[in-house]
Design a protein around this motif. Structure first.
Motif, PDB file in Angstrom:
ATOM      1  N   ASP A 367      -1.327  -7.805   5.349  1.00 52.97           N
ATOM      2  CA  ASP A 367      -0.764  -7.381   4.063  1.00 52.97           C
ATOM      3  C   ASP A 367      -0.542  -5.878   4.081  1.00 52.97           C
ATOM      4  N   ARG A 368       0.290  -5.382   3.189  1.00 49.77           N
ATOM      5  CA  ARG A 368       0.749  -4.001   3.258  1.00 49.77           C
ATOM      6  C   ARG A 368      -0.397  -2.999   3.202  1.00 49.77           C
ATOM      7  N   ALA A 369      -1.346  -3.208   2.292  1.00 47.30           N
ATOM      8  CA  ALA A 369      -2.449  -2.254   2.150  1.00 47.30           C
ATOM      9  C   ALA A 369      -3.329  -2.239   3.398  1.00 47.30           C
ATOM     10  N   THR A 370      -3.666  -3.420   3.896  1.00 48.80           N
ATOM     11  CA  THR A 370      -4.506  -3.502   5.094  1.00 48.80           C
ATOM     12  C   THR A 370      -3.782  -2.923   6.302  1.00 48.80           C
ATOM     13  N   GLY A 371      -2.488  -3.280   6.430  1.00 42.92           N
ATOM     14  CA  GLY A 371      -1.712  -2.762   7.556  1.00 42.92           C
ATOM     15  C   GLY A 371      -1.626  -1.246   7.540  1.00 42.92           C
ATOM     16  N   ALA A 372      -1.427  -0.657   6.355  1.00 43.72           N
ATOM     17  CA  ALA A 372      -1.351   0.801   6.256  1.00 43.72           C
ATOM     18  C   ALA A 372      -2.685   1.446   6.642  1.00 43.72           C
ATOM     19  N   ALA A 373      -3.789   0.848   6.182  1.00 43.87           N
ATOM     20  CA  ALA A 373      -5.110   1.399   6.505  1.00 43.87           C
ATOM     21  C   ALA A 373      -5.393   1.307   8.004  1.00 43.87           C
ATOM     22  N   VAL A 374      -5.076   0.162   8.604  1.00 44.86           N
ATOM     23  CA  VAL A 374      -5.290   0.001  10.042  1.00 44.86           C
ATOM     24  C   VAL A 374      -4.404   0.970  10.819  1.00 44.86           C
ATOM     25  N   GLY A 375      -3.150   1.131  10.353  1.00 46.11           N
ATOM     26  CA  GLY A 375      -2.248   2.059  11.027  1.00 46.11           C
ATOM     27  C   GLY A 375      -2.751   3.486  10.983  1.00 46.11           C
ATOM     28  N   ARG A 376      -3.247   3.921   9.820  1.00 47.56           N
ATOM     29  CA  ARG A 376      -3.780   5.290   9.703  1.00 47.56           C
ATOM     30  C   ARG A 376      -5.009   5.470  10.585  1.00 47.56           C
ATOM     31  N   TRP A 377      -5.866   4.458  10.610  1.00 49.48           N
ATOM     32  CA  TRP A 377      -7.073   4.545  11.450  1.00 49.48           C
ATOM     33  C   TRP A 377      -6.690   4.642  12.917  1.00 49.48           C
ATOM     34  N   ALA A 378      -5.725   3.827  13.359  1.00 47.78           N
ATOM     35  CA  ALA A 378      -5.297   3.859  14.756  1.00 47.78           C
ATOM     36  C   ALA A 378      -4.682   5.211  15.107  1.00 47.78           C
ATOM     37  N   CYS A 379      -3.856   5.752  14.207  1.00 48.88           N
ATOM     38  CA  CYS A 379      -3.249   7.067  14.460  1.00 48.88           C
ATOM     39  C   CYS A 379      -4.313   8.147  14.556  1.00 48.88           C
ATOM     40  N   ALA A 380      -5.289   8.099  13.654  1.00 49.41           N
ATOM     41  CA  ALA A 380      -6.322   9.137  13.639  1.00 49.41           C
ATOM     42  C   ALA A 380      -7.154   9.109  14.915  1.00 49.41           C
ATOM     43  N   THR A 381      -7.551   7.926  15.345  1.00 49.46           N
ATOM     44  CA  THR A 381      -8.364   7.843  16.562  1.00 49.46           C
ATOM     45  C   THR A 381      -7.557   8.236  17.801  1.00 49.46           C
ATOM     46  N   THR A 382      -6.290   7.864  17.822  1.00 51.97           N
ATOM     47  CA  THR A 382      -5.447   8.232  18.961  1.00 51.97           C
ATOM     48  C   THR A 382      -5.251   9.737  19.022  1.00 51.97           C
ATOM     49  N   ILE A 383      -5.006  10.354  17.876  1.00 52.92           N
ATOM     50  CA  ILE A 383      -4.845  11.816  17.838  1.00 52.92           C
ATOM     51  C   ILE A 383      -6.130  12.506  18.290  1.00 52.92           C
ATOM     52  N   ALA A 384      -7.280  11.971  17.865  1.00 50.17           N
ATOM     53  CA  ALA A 384      -8.553  12.565  18.278  1.00 50.17           C
ATOM     54  C   ALA A 384      -8.713  12.521  19.797  1.00 50.17           C
TER      55      ALA A 384
END
Length: 433
Positions: A367-384
């Protein structure tokens, strides 16, 4: 919007695609600049003098077979030595900085084209950043030699050009010819390009056998041979015209074998794994989310902007063979040099794109909210992970840049030119060079 471009749209909804592209391009240029500064200003200047002096002498009168690099083909000297005839100022290693950067920037561009074909433009930019970062880390932070003007810096462009041709040209005749010419150019730079050649042949023959079209595979392999000959023959004729062919062949054959051995199996050192951690993380993301849908086919798990005709599976198989051959070459090297890892960066990062595409496909099913949260988490960990991997490179560039002295460069290069060169394999020429 392509499925492969949706992950960043979840976390960058207020940023235009152009802004994303410019940001990634800026980061790639920063990584490239830091890598080149750290390599040129490396405290142990060894190979950069070896190859730059050989290039200088080859393009000037009075050169002999002894001026060739004994254990490498002369292609790099032929491709770079003209700079000393064109560029003004005293000859130094620094004369080759523009041509080396041109080859590396070209390699980044071709890598982007390969990744874009497989995963879309947005993902291609991210993967190209991963490629540039890992390539420069392995190059500039090597502890056995300096990373400037190394073979791998020139080798990446023709090798990636061959991969791009293999994935884009349909006709087995033209595909084999273009791949062969590119591989031939790579082989006259460094003989380790034979690993990619083996991956081409094995993956193509397996693909044609599965489709019961062995004839097209044999045509492809035959045209590769013709292309390689077309690239190598001019270099061989150049050496033969100067009476150097026999001496160069002897030393190349003998010393290539001396670099390899069957080593005892050991775990890689942590600093040789760190540059690849962002790419490995993408694979982990794809694997974790794909666990929820084991019944899906390979095609449905990997969404890429290519025709649905088996190209996805063939690309995966080819890249896997390429990685295996490069790992085999890496394992056989006697010297524990970090810059040898540059050869595995391209196949590892390209394969990690499958994990990224799989992850993105699964995110779009949430769902949109879950997908957005997972996407932000993945981006943050990848950037780190990217920041952690980049810190040693940026630190090295900052600490080394102050050691650059142009006058010292001029004096040291002049001393190297004046120094006698070791004679190589005189038997074929009656003891005379």
């Amino acid at each position: 919007m392509r499925m492969g471009d949706r992950l960043l749209s979840h976390s960058n909804q207020n940023r235009s695609p152009l802004a994303n592209a410019l940001l990634v391009l800026l980061l790639i240029m920063i990584v490239h600049g830091a890598g080149r500064v750290a390599a040129v200003c490396h405290p142990y200047k060894i190979d950069s003098f070896t190859y730059s002096v050989a290039a200088y002498k080859l393009w000037h009168t009075g050169a002999t077979a002894a001026d060739l690099v004994a254990d490498k083909p002369p292609g790099q000297a032929i491709l770079t030595g003209w700079c000393y005839r064109v560029f003004p100022g005293e000859p130094t290693r620094l004369t080759l900085v523009p041509i080396e950067s041109l080859f590396l920037l070209g390699a980044y561009a071709v890598f982007f084209l390969i990744a874009r074909r497989l995963y879309g433009s947005c993902n291609a930019g991210v993967l190209t950043l991963f490629f540039a970062l890992a390539h420069n880390i392995y190059n500039a932070l090597d502890f056995t030699t300096d990373g400037f003007d190394l073979n791998e810096n020139y080798l990446a462009l023709p090798m990636l050009g061959a991969v791009l041709a293999h994935l884009t040209i349909r006709s087995p005749i033209w595909r084999g010819l273009v791949v062969g010419v590119a591989i031939g150019v790579a082989l006259v730079i460094k003989q380790s390009a034979a690993g990619l050649l083996a991956a081409f042949i094995v993956s193509e023959l397996l693909a044609t056998l599965s489709r019961r079209r062995i004839g097209s595979g044999l045509v492809f392999c035959g045209m590769i041979v013709i292309g390689i000959v077309a690239s190598i023959v001019p270099v061989a004729l150049f050496l033969w015209s100067r009476g150097w062919l026999g001496a160069q062949f002897d030393t190349l054959f003998n010393q290539t074998a001396s670099h390899a051995m069957i080593p005892p199996w050991t775990l890689p050192r942590w600093y040789n794994i760190l540059p690849l951690m962002p790419a490995v993380w993408l694979v982990a993301l794809g694997v974790v989310l794909s666990k929820r849908s084991r019944g899906d086919s390979f095609q449905s798990k990997i969404t890429m902007p290519v025709e649905d005709d088996g190209s996805r599976r063939r690309a995966f198989i080819f890249l896997s063979f390429w990685l295996v051959t490069e790992l085999s070459i890496l394992a056989a090297m006697r010297k524990p040099a970090t810059h040898y890892y540059q050869q595995i960066v391209a196949p590892v990062v390209l394969l990690s794109g499958f994990g990224l595409a799989s992850f993105q496909y699964r995110v779009t099913q949430l769902d949109r909210a879950t997908g957005a949260a997972v996407g932000r988490w993945a981006c943050a960990t990848t950037i780190a992970l990217l920041v952690i991997a980049a810190m040693p490179l940026l630190s090295a560039a900052k600490s080394r840049i102050g050691t650059m002295d142009y006058n010292v460069e001029v004096r040291e290069f002049a001393d190297r030119i004046a120094a006698p060169t070791p004679q190589i394999c005189l038997e074929r020429q009656g003891g005379e060079l």
